[in-house]
Design an enzyme around this catalytic site. Structure first.
Site, short mmCIF file in Angstrom:
data_model
loop_
_atom_site.label_atom_id
_atom_site.label_comp_id
_atom_site.label_asym_id
_atom_site.label_seq_id
_atom_site.Cartn_x
_atom_site.Cartn_y
_atom_site.Cartn_z
N CYS A 165 13.25 -1.54 2.68
CA CYS A 165 12.56 -0.28 2.40
C CYS A 165 13.61 0.82 2.19
O CYS A 165 14.55 0.95 2.97
CB CYS A 165 11.61 0.03 3.54
SG CYS A 165 11.82 1.58 4.36
N CYS A 214 9.69 -0.98 9.29
CA CYS A 214 9.78 0.45 9.63
C CYS A 214 8.46 0.95 10.19
O CYS A 214 8.39 2.04 10.77
CB CYS A 214 10.22 1.29 8.43
SG CYS A 214 8.99 1.39 7.13
N HIS A 233 14.14 3.72 5.09
CA HIS A 233 14.79 3.47 6.39
C HIS A 233 15.85 2.38 6.33
O HIS A 233 16.50 2.10 7.33
CB HIS A 233 13.73 3.07 7.43
CG HIS A 233 12.65 4.09 7.65
ND1 HIS A 233 11.46 4.09 6.95
CD2 HIS A 233 12.60 5.16 8.48
CE1 HIS A 233 10.71 5.11 7.36
NE2 HIS A 233 11.38 5.77 8.28
N1 LIG Z 1 4.44 4.23 -0.25
C1 LIG Z 1 5.35 3.58 0.50
N2 LIG Z 1 5.79 4.15 1.62
C2 LIG Z 1 6.68 3.47 2.36
C3 LIG Z 1 7.16 2.21 2.02
N3 LIG Z 1 8.03 1.80 2.99
C4 LIG Z 1 8.06 2.80 3.89
N4 LIG Z 1 7.24 3.81 3.54
C5 LIG Z 1 6.90 5.08 4.19
O1 LIG Z 1 7.83 6.09 3.88
C6 LIG Z 1 7.48 7.20 4.70
C7 LIG Z 1 8.71 8.04 5.01
O2 LIG Z 1 8.22 9.12 5.72
P1 LIG Z 1 9.12 10.27 6.38
O3 LIG Z 1 8.20 11.24 7.07
O4 LIG Z 1 10.07 10.80 5.35
O5 LIG Z 1 10.02 9.45 7.42
P2 LIG Z 1 9.80 9.22 8.99
O6 LIG Z 1 9.90 10.51 9.72
O7 LIG Z 1 10.74 8.13 9.41
O8 LIG Z 1 8.28 8.73 9.04
P3 LIG Z 1 7.53 7.72 10.01
O9 LIG Z 1 7.73 6.34 9.45
O10 LIG Z 1 6.08 8.15 9.91
O11 LIG Z 1 8.11 7.87 11.38
C8 LIG Z 1 6.79 6.60 5.92
O12 LIG Z 1 5.43 7.01 5.88
C9 LIG Z 1 6.87 5.08 5.68
O13 LIG Z 1 5.77 4.37 6.22
C10 LIG Z 1 6.68 1.63 0.81
O14 LIG Z 1 7.05 0.53 0.40
N5 LIG Z 1 5.77 2.36 0.09
ZN LIG Z 2 10.71 2.28 5.83
#
Ligand SMILES: Nc1nc2c(ncn2[C@@H]2O[C@H](COP(=O)(O)OP(=O)(O)OP(=O)(O)O)[C@@H](O)[C@H]2O)c(=O)[nH]1
Ligand SMILES: [Zn+2]
Length: 185
Positions: free
Chosen positions: A76, A147, A79
């Protein structure tokens, strides 16, 4: 092309950043290990699937071909944590088919990059559309995102499903049902 020296430097810094000693016995080879690992798990950045999909055979029978349960591992891009699961790919040929293994190779080319699942799904469908010029394509991915399971919201067992339809699959509910029934069996 992965710059191994840069990755090694970065991992050393990361280890220092989390308060570890990068020179201790257990960690001293870790930057090198991760640099070598990066050439493997991000190797798809240097490739396109076209070269694989060009291995083609002429056919007279243009019935649906479905390759299901193709296991994939990707990272991903938000992360740099793994997401992994299964890809199911179907197409309706237009006089030519590709080698079966080439469908799995296509998945690998695009999975071995920093990704989001939606883009991975589109890239697989685009490659098939571009190189095989089929009458229709349908791609479905189901994956667990670490993640979301081991950190953050922590929802183990949750799955992300993505679907792309092209050509005859687009508005043909019967074809879509056939795809789903075959994937489920
Ligand atoms: N659409 C999509 N989102 C993804 C994918 N892999 C991870 N994510 C999302 O990317 C988002 C990044 O959100 P941020 O708020 O910038 O990061 P964060 O603070 O680590 O968010 P949390 O995961 O909610 O703790 C998260 O909601 C993840 O679940 C994917 O393949 N597609
Ligand atoms: Zn992720």
């Amino acid at each position: 092309m992965v710059d191994k020296a840069k990755v090694e430097q970065a991992i050393r810094l990361l280890l220092e950043g989390i308060g570890e000693n990068p020179d201790r016995e257990g960690l001293k080879d870790t930057p090198d290990r991760i640099a070598r690992m990066c050439t493997e798990i991000y190797g798809g950045l240097d490739e396109e699937a076209d070269q694989h999909l060009l291995k083609q055979f002429q056919v007279e029978n243009n019935e649906m071909v479905l390759e299901k349960d193709i296991t994939f591992y990707s990272m991903c891009e938000h992360h740099l944590m793994p997401f992994y699961g299964k890809a199911h790919i179907a197409y309706i040929p237009n006089g030519k088919v590709t080698g079966l293994s080439k469908l799995a190779r296509t998945v690998d080319v695009y999975a071995r990059r920093p990704q989001i699942q939606e883009r991975l799904t589109v890239q697989i469908a685009d490659a098939l559309d571009r190189v095989l010029e089929p009458k229709g394509v349908m791609v479905m991915l189901e994956a667990e995102h670490t993640c979301m399971t081991m950190r953050g919201i922590k929802k183990p067992g949750s799955k992300t499903m993505t679907v792309i339809t092209r050509g005859e699959f687009k508005n043909n509910i019967e074809l879509q049902k056939q795809f789903l029934a075959m994937v489920k069996d």
